[in-house]
Design an enzyme around this catalytic site. Structure first.
Site, PDB file in Angstrom:
ATOM      1  N   HIS A   1       0.882  -1.166   0.000  1.00 12.92           N
ATOM      2  CA  HIS A   1       0.000   0.000   0.000  1.00 12.92           C
ATOM      3  C   HIS A   1       0.922   1.219   0.000  1.00 12.92           C
ATOM      4  CE1 HIS A   1      -2.355  -2.992   2.347  1.00 12.92           C
ATOM      5  NE2 HIS A   1      -3.422  -2.429   1.816  1.00 12.92           N
TER       6      HIS A   1
ATOM      7  N   ASP B   1       2.279   2.016   3.385  1.00  7.83           N
ATOM      8  CA  ASP B   1       3.224   1.080   4.020  1.00  7.83           C
ATOM      9  C   ASP B   1       4.643   1.490   3.717  1.00  7.83           C
ATOM     10  OD1 ASP B   1       0.960  -0.574   4.255  1.00  7.83           O
ATOM     11  OD2 ASP B   1       1.519  -1.747   2.478  1.00  7.83           O
TER      12      ASP B   1
ATOM     13  N   ASP C   1      -4.606 -13.688  -2.555  1.00  9.88           N
ATOM     14  CA  ASP C   1      -3.969 -13.342  -1.292  1.00  9.88           C
ATOM     15  C   ASP C   1      -3.977 -14.605  -0.440  1.00  9.88           C
ATOM     16  OD1 ASP C   1      -3.343 -10.802  -1.993  1.00  9.88           O
ATOM     17  OD2 ASP C   1      -4.615  -9.806  -0.511  1.00  9.88           O
TER      18      ASP C   1
HETATM   19  C1  XUL Z   1      -7.388  -6.644   4.304  1.00 15.50           C
HETATM   20  C2  XUL Z   1      -6.642  -7.001   3.091  1.00 15.50           C
HETATM   21  C3  XUL Z   1      -5.835  -5.936   2.461  1.00 15.50           C
HETATM   22  C4  XUL Z   1      -5.790  -5.980   0.969  1.00 15.50           C
HETATM   23  C5  XUL Z   1      -5.059  -4.824   0.346  1.00 15.50           C
HETATM   24  O1  XUL Z   1      -8.111  -7.676   4.860  1.00 15.50           O
HETATM   25  O2  XUL Z   1      -6.670  -8.133   2.662  1.00 15.50           O
HETATM   26  O3  XUL Z   1      -4.564  -6.004   2.979  1.00 15.50           O
HETATM   27  O4  XUL Z   1      -5.201  -7.147   0.522  1.00 15.50           O
HETATM   28  O5  XUL Z   1      -5.552  -3.609   0.713  1.00 15.50           O
HETATM   29 CO    CO Z   2      -5.700  -9.062   1.085  1.00 22.30          CO
END
Ligand code: XUL
Ligand code: CO
Length: 437
Positions: A101, A104, A296
């Site tokens: 981000h 960050d 993710d």
């Molecule tokens: C929050 C999340 C974030 C996104 C990016 O739960 O997953 O970190 O991946 O903003």
């Molecule tokens: Co995420």
């Protein structure tokens, strides 16, 4: 620069028999699986926020993380130094990507202009380190949820000035992502949702969000950013209801607002389970819509109802994810991004290595098992037989769109009452999976 991890070598692949905690047992980057290297299949990425910014605090206590390279300040100098540490870590781990981000990587200034300048200063160091190490940016994003200005949301804020601020922040984050050669850009609606419907004009907020995303698409085209745009579904946290609830909700929103051609999904395991789904389900929903963009990689805890963001260690889940990925042709711009944090109790720098090594091995095993399932063929044979009535005769004609209700009624009246022609074989399938695990 002084090494932050002087006792840690580049993590080698030692094979399944190894007992070395600082070696991969399954992730062998150059090993070929279904015609591609593991490195090409898995496209691992380290997240900046958890791995380098998370102090490991929780609602009941302060941070426990020991990070000797931090000078304790929120200065640009500290941020630049942190970049060098991050890249030493990523390089030693052998992950080809990272993600961040905007807030960050560089401190937020007292004005937006100062925040932009801070970002530019740190991006210079990121660029140097990317060149030195060949580590690439998987995706960038903007933090539109931490600062109090975003308390009511960003692109769904009831305040148009906040909306404008969010747009300016995304514009800059997009430029920076482009400058760093990012392969994608993520929109996670951190506070795009509501706490109560009593004060919320949902229809208006959703329209604003759609307009925001259209503006982002227009700007992407304008600057020639070739990367992918992703929406990241999550049902709740921090709001009680997030508009990007799950894969199906996101797809419907994108379709309704004519955005489907411009976005794929970035699915997160713990978000899937928070939504009451499995990650397998979310992957199938996205893949069926040709929208499985990136992942993710993490997992939740069965006994805790919140987003615990643990490192993935469940081989069943990694196998299921890799099975869907293999079936749908694999990642293009996306990758397996460890949106995961070590436990508050795992506060030493070394734990960051153990966590990532474990996550990478869990997915490497998932990949090998998924490929074994496909090569074995017994499960695909069961599925093939289960649908065989669609391969010829009336089934084939229905699929081809050649007939309607009247013909089907005529056909059904002339047939004996149809029997379910095969068993679902769930237990047999589970036995086969366990055999190949
Ligand atoms: C929050 C999340 C974030 C996104 C990016 O739960 O997953 O970190 O991946 O903003
Ligand atoms: Co995420």
């Amino acid at each position: 620069m002084k090494s932050a991890f002087p006792t840690i070598p580049r993590i080698p692949y030692d094979g399944p028999q190894s007992k070395n905690p600082l070696a991969f047992k399954h992730y062998n980057p150059e090993e070929i699986v279904e015609g591609k290297t593991m490195k090409e299949h898995l496209r691992f990425s380290v997240v900046y926020w958890h791995t380098f910014r998370n102090p490991l605090s929780d609602p009941f206590g302060t941070g426990t993380a020991i990070r000797p390279w931090e000078d304790g300040s929120d200065s640009v100098e500290n941020a630049k130094n942190r970049v060098r540490v991050a890249f030493e870590f990523i390089e030693k781990l052998g992950a080809p990507f990272y993600a961040f981000h905007d807030r960050d990587i560089a401190p937020e200034g007292t004005t937006l202009a100062e925040s932009h300048r801070n970002l530019d200063a740190v991006v210079e160091v990121l660029k140097e380190e990317q060149q030195r190490t060949e580590v690439k940016l998987l995706w960038g994003t903007a933090c539109l949820f931490a600062h109090p200005r975003f308390v009511h949301g960003a692109a769904t804020s009831p305040n148009a000035d906040v909306y404008a601020y969010a747009a300016a922040q995304v514009k800059k984050a997009l430029e920076v992502t482009h400058e760093l050669g990012g392969q994608g850009y993520v929109f996670w609606g951190g506070r795009e949702g509501y706490s109560t419907l009593w004060n919320t004009d949902m229809k208006r907020e959703l329209k604003h969000l759609a307009r925001f995303l259209h503006m982002a698409v227009e700007y992407k085209t304008k600057i020639g950013f070739p990367g992918a745009f992703y929406i990241e579904p999550k049902p709740k946290e921090p709001t009680k209801h997030q508009y990007d609830f799950d894969a199906a909700t996101c797809l419907n929103f994108l379709r309704e607002h004519d955005l489907l051609n411009h976005f794929k999904l970035n699915l997160e395991t713990n978000h899937a389970t928070l939504a009451g789904h499995t990650m397998f389900h979310e992957c199938e929903v996205a893949a069926a819509a040709d929208a499985l963009g990136s992942i993710d990689a993490n997992m939740g805890d069965e006994l805790l109802g919140w987003d615990t963001d643990q490192f993935p260690s469940n081989i069943y889940t990694t196998t299921q994810v890799m099975l869907v990925l293999l079936k749908s042709g694999g990642f293009r711009t996306g990758g397996l991004n460890f949106d995961a944090k070590v436990r508050r109790e795992s506060f030493e720098p070394m734990d960051l290595f153990y966590a990532h090594i474990g996550g990478m091995d869990a997915f490497a095993r998932g990949l090998k098992i998924a490929a074994a399932i496909r090569a074995d063929g017994r499960i695909s044979e069961i599925i093939k037989n289960r649908y065989s009535s669609w391969d010829s005769g009336m089934g084939e004609k229905i699929e081809a769109g050649q007939i309607g209700f009247e013909e089907l009624e005529k056909y059904a009246l002339a047939q004996p009452d149809p029997l379910p022609h095969t068993s679902g074989r769930q237990e047999l399938i589970e036995n086969i999976i366990n055999e190949l695990l």
